[in-house]
Design an enzyme around this catalytic site. Structure first.
Site, PDB file in Angstrom:
ATOM      1  N   PHE A  61      -2.703   0.162  12.876  1.00 40.16           N
ATOM      2  CA  PHE A  61      -3.918   0.344  13.673  1.00 40.16           C
ATOM      3  C   PHE A  61      -5.131  -0.043  12.843  1.00 40.16           C
ATOM      4  O   PHE A  61      -5.239   0.372  11.687  1.00 40.16           O
ATOM      5  CB  PHE A  61      -4.050   1.804  14.131  1.00 40.16           C
ATOM      6  CG  PHE A  61      -3.109   2.162  15.248  1.00 40.16           C
ATOM      7  CD1 PHE A  61      -1.741   2.202  15.024  1.00 40.16           C
ATOM      8  CD2 PHE A  61      -3.578   2.431  16.523  1.00 40.16           C
ATOM      9  CE1 PHE A  61      -0.847   2.501  16.048  1.00 40.16           C
ATOM     10  CE2 PHE A  61      -2.704   2.735  17.553  1.00 40.16           C
ATOM     11  CZ  PHE A  61      -1.337   2.770  17.323  1.00 40.16           C
ATOM     12  N   TYR A  66     -12.157  -0.260  10.179  1.00 40.58           N
ATOM     13  CA  TYR A  66     -10.884  -0.420   9.469  1.00 40.58           C
ATOM     14  C   TYR A  66     -10.295  -1.822   9.608  1.00 40.58           C
ATOM     15  O   TYR A  66      -9.309  -2.132   8.933  1.00 40.58           O
ATOM     16  CB  TYR A  66      -9.865   0.627   9.939  1.00 40.58           C
ATOM     17  CG  TYR A  66     -10.070   2.006   9.321  1.00 40.58           C
ATOM     18  CD1 TYR A  66     -11.254   2.700   9.514  1.00 40.58           C
ATOM     19  CD2 TYR A  66      -9.079   2.610   8.558  1.00 40.58           C
ATOM     20  CE1 TYR A  66     -11.449   3.959   8.963  1.00 40.58           C
ATOM     21  CE2 TYR A  66      -9.254   3.870   8.000  1.00 40.58           C
ATOM     22  CZ  TYR A  66     -10.439   4.539   8.199  1.00 40.58           C
ATOM     23  OH  TYR A  66     -10.618   5.788   7.654  1.00 40.58           O
ATOM     24  N   ASP A 151      -0.236   3.019   7.799  1.00 34.88           N
ATOM     25  CA  ASP A 151      -1.699   3.029   7.713  1.00 34.88           C
ATOM     26  C   ASP A 151      -2.173   1.640   7.292  1.00 34.88           C
ATOM     27  O   ASP A 151      -1.478   0.950   6.538  1.00 34.88           O
ATOM     28  CB  ASP A 151      -2.156   4.017   6.621  1.00 34.88           C
ATOM     29  CG  ASP A 151      -2.553   5.367   7.187  1.00 34.88           C
ATOM     30  OD1 ASP A 151      -2.075   5.718   8.277  1.00 34.88           O
ATOM     31  OD2 ASP A 151      -3.330   6.076   6.514  1.00 34.88           O
ATOM     32  N   HIS A 173       5.008  12.514  -0.049  1.00 34.33           N
ATOM     33  CA  HIS A 173       3.591  12.346  -0.379  1.00 34.33           C
ATOM     34  C   HIS A 173       3.376  12.404  -1.890  1.00 34.33           C
ATOM     35  O   HIS A 173       3.881  13.306  -2.559  1.00 34.33           O
ATOM     36  CB  HIS A 173       2.803  13.459   0.308  1.00 34.33           C
ATOM     37  CG  HIS A 173       1.320  13.251   0.331  1.00 34.33           C
ATOM     38  ND1 HIS A 173       0.555  13.292  -0.809  1.00 34.33           N
ATOM     39  CD2 HIS A 173       0.472  12.993   1.351  1.00 34.33           C
ATOM     40  CE1 HIS A 173      -0.707  13.080  -0.489  1.00 34.33           C
ATOM     41  NE2 HIS A 173      -0.783  12.889   0.820  1.00 34.33           N
ATOM     42  N   THR A 185       0.423  21.525   1.834  1.00 34.85           N
ATOM     43  CA  THR A 185      -0.676  21.772   2.769  1.00 34.85           C
ATOM     44  C   THR A 185      -0.192  21.687   4.218  1.00 34.85           C
ATOM     45  O   THR A 185      -0.763  20.995   5.048  1.00 34.85           O
ATOM     46  CB  THR A 185      -1.825  20.777   2.524  1.00 34.85           C
ATOM     47  OG1 THR A 185      -1.294  19.452   2.552  1.00 34.85           O
ATOM     48  CG2 THR A 185      -2.496  21.032   1.194  1.00 34.85           C
ATOM     49  N   GLU A 243      -0.315  14.263  10.449  1.00 36.98           N
ATOM     50  CA  GLU A 243       0.551  14.482   9.276  1.00 36.98           C
ATOM     51  C   GLU A 243       1.161  15.887   9.307  1.00 36.98           C
ATOM     52  O   GLU A 243       2.320  16.077   8.930  1.00 36.98           O
ATOM     53  CB  GLU A 243      -0.261  14.283   7.993  1.00 36.98           C
ATOM     54  CG  GLU A 243       0.552  14.406   6.718  1.00 36.98           C
ATOM     55  CD  GLU A 243      -0.268  13.989   5.494  1.00 36.98           C
ATOM     56  OE1 GLU A 243      -0.260  12.794   5.151  1.00 36.98           O
ATOM     57  OE2 GLU A 243      -0.944  14.857   4.905  1.00 36.98           O
TER      58      GLU A 243
HETATM   59  N1  UDP Z   1      -7.859   4.353  11.672  1.00 38.68           N
HETATM   60  C1  UDP Z   1      -8.612   3.313  12.207  1.00 38.68           C
HETATM   61  N2  UDP Z   1      -9.968   3.468  12.378  1.00 38.68           N
HETATM   62  C2  UDP Z   1     -10.608   4.613  12.034  1.00 38.68           C
HETATM   63  C3  UDP Z   1      -9.864   5.669  11.471  1.00 38.68           C
HETATM   64  C4  UDP Z   1      -8.483   5.500  11.296  1.00 38.68           C
HETATM   65  O1  UDP Z   1      -8.064   2.252  12.517  1.00 38.68           O
HETATM   66  O2  UDP Z   1     -11.849   4.670  12.203  1.00 38.68           O
HETATM   67  C5  UDP Z   1      -6.400   4.189  11.523  1.00 38.68           C
HETATM   68  C6  UDP Z   1      -6.048   3.276  10.339  1.00 38.68           C
HETATM   69  O3  UDP Z   1      -4.828   2.615  10.617  1.00 38.68           O
HETATM   70  C7  UDP Z   1      -5.868   4.273   9.216  1.00 38.68           C
HETATM   71  C8  UDP Z   1      -5.175   5.408   9.943  1.00 38.68           C
HETATM   72  O4  UDP Z   1      -5.795   5.433  11.249  1.00 38.68           O
HETATM   73  O5  UDP Z   1      -5.110   3.727   8.154  1.00 38.68           O
HETATM   74  C9  UDP Z   1      -5.284   6.786   9.290  1.00 38.68           C
HETATM   75  O6  UDP Z   1      -6.639   7.120   9.020  1.00 38.68           O
HETATM   76  P1  UDP Z   1      -7.147   7.258   7.521  1.00 38.68           P
HETATM   77  O7  UDP Z   1      -6.561   6.170   6.703  1.00 38.68           O
HETATM   78  O8  UDP Z   1      -8.641   7.347   7.540  1.00 38.68           O
HETATM   79  O9  UDP Z   1      -6.538   8.652   7.082  1.00 38.68           O
HETATM   80  P2  UDP Z   1      -6.172   9.066   5.573  1.00 38.68           P
HETATM   81  O10 UDP Z   1      -5.104   8.135   5.101  1.00 38.68           O
HETATM   82  O11 UDP Z   1      -7.448   8.926   4.776  1.00 38.68           O
HETATM   83  O12 UDP Z   1      -5.699  10.474   5.710  1.00 38.68           O
HETATM   84 MN    MN Z   2      -4.950   6.031   5.248  1.00 45.27          MN
END
Ligand code: UDP
Ligand code: MN
Length: 292
Positions: A61, A66, A151, A173, A185, A243
């Site tokens: 995504f 992003y 991600d 993780h 967590t 998660e």
């Molecule tokens: N994502 C996105 N746009 C956003 C926020 C999240 O496309 O504004 C998607 C993207 O694929 C990202 C995933 O959701 O890798 C998970 O969000 P994020 O990486 O911010 O979470 P973290 O890994 O920091 O917990």
């Molecule tokens: Mn991420």
């Protein structure tokens, strides 16, 4: 006599011709392998999986800002991810025109799937479960064998191949593989569907990677989507969003394979235990890339 009773020059009691790893857990108490460097033979695995002629789907995504992560993500995937296999990327984005042109290897394709943007990052990350569920149901179920949901704020740095294939696959993780379960967590409020009481839990899995057979990942996403809906009705959002729900799912539906933190690292440095970094989160300034 045990030795030499099969068509192989290794005795049967030998665990493997590999040195193996004595410094890390390589099998879970429910007998799922934990994949570390030194525990598998990539060429041998290819002789098993290549003749199966499998198709591997990958969803990623990239919504809002992003999209800037896509270029490195896709280019590095072309260097390391499931090389020699049929790979079909599905990029879910609100800006199909911003998806970079990346030269793909033969037998590799990319499809853009347009989805709406959002002004809440939580909605984007949580929404992935429902979108993947629907996408599998309407399209992928007949088009791919395995699926990886990753991600986008990530990059590949090393081999990621057939050793990662299994019915259901979770990644340990990086922040918790040396810690005990009560330090995880998990969601600790009983009001949430993601609730896991203290004293329970196997590992803490990262939400940045879900994989497995398409029909199995379908069950993961459908269940988590239902739990997310119940939480929403009850006005509760699990501490680490999807998660948390994923960890609950895998506690009661044990993954058949675990990927070590080599497959979900943070940075590019090595440690005594993580001898090779295969896939890592890239640094991001959340105040600059998230919509809220
Ligand atoms: N994502 C996105 N746009 C956003 C926020 C999240 O496309 O504004 C998607 C993207 O694929 C990202 C995933 O959701 O890798 C998970 O969000 P994020 O990486 O911010 O979470 P973290 O890994 O920091 O917990
Ligand atoms: Mn991420």
């Amino acid at each position: 006599m045990l030795a030499h009773s099969r068509n192989c020059d290794m005795p049967l009691y030998s665990p493997s011709f590999l040195e193996g790893r004595k410094d890390v857990v390589t099998v879970t108490p429910w007998l799922a392998p934990v994949v570390w460097e030194g525990t598998f033979d990539k060429d041998l695995l290819d002789t098993i999986y290549k003749p199966k002629n499998i198709t591997v789907a990958m969803t990623v995504f990239a919504v809002g800002k992003y999209v800037q992560f896509l270029k490195d993500f896709l280019e590095s995937a072309e260097s390391y991810f499931m090389l020699g296999y049929r790979v079909h990327y599905y990029v879910f984005t609100d800006q199909p025109e911003a998806v970079p042109m990346v030269t793909l290897g033969s037998d590799r394709r990319l499809t853009k799937v347009k989805i709406p943007g959002s002004n809440r990052w939580q909605e984007i990350t949580l929404g992935r479960m429902e979108r993947i569920e629907n996408f599998i149901e309407t399209q992928l179920i007949n088009q791919a064998d395995y699926i990886f949901c990753l991600d986008v704020d990530t990059k590949f740095y090393g081999h990621w191949g057939a050793e990662t294939l299994s019915r259901t696959v979770a990644a340990v993780h990086f922040g918790f593989f040396t810690r005990s379960r009560d330090a995880f967590t998990y969601e600790r409020r009983p009001e949430s569907q993601a609730y896991i009481p203290y004293g329970e839990g196997d590992y803490y899995y990262g939400g940045a990677m879900i994989a497995g057979l398409v029909e199995e990942v379908y069950k993961v996403t459908k269940t988590c989507r239902m739990w997310l809906e119940i939480d929403k009705v009850n006005s509760i959002e699990a501490v680490w969003q999807e998660e948390s729900h994923l960890n609950k799912y895998f506690l009661y539906n044990k993954p058949t394979k675990l990927l070590s933190p080599e497959y979900l690292w943070h940075g590019t440095y090595h440690t005594d235990v993580v001898k090779i970094v295969r896939f890592t989160q890239v640094w991001k300034d959340v105040s600059k890339v998230r919509p809220n």
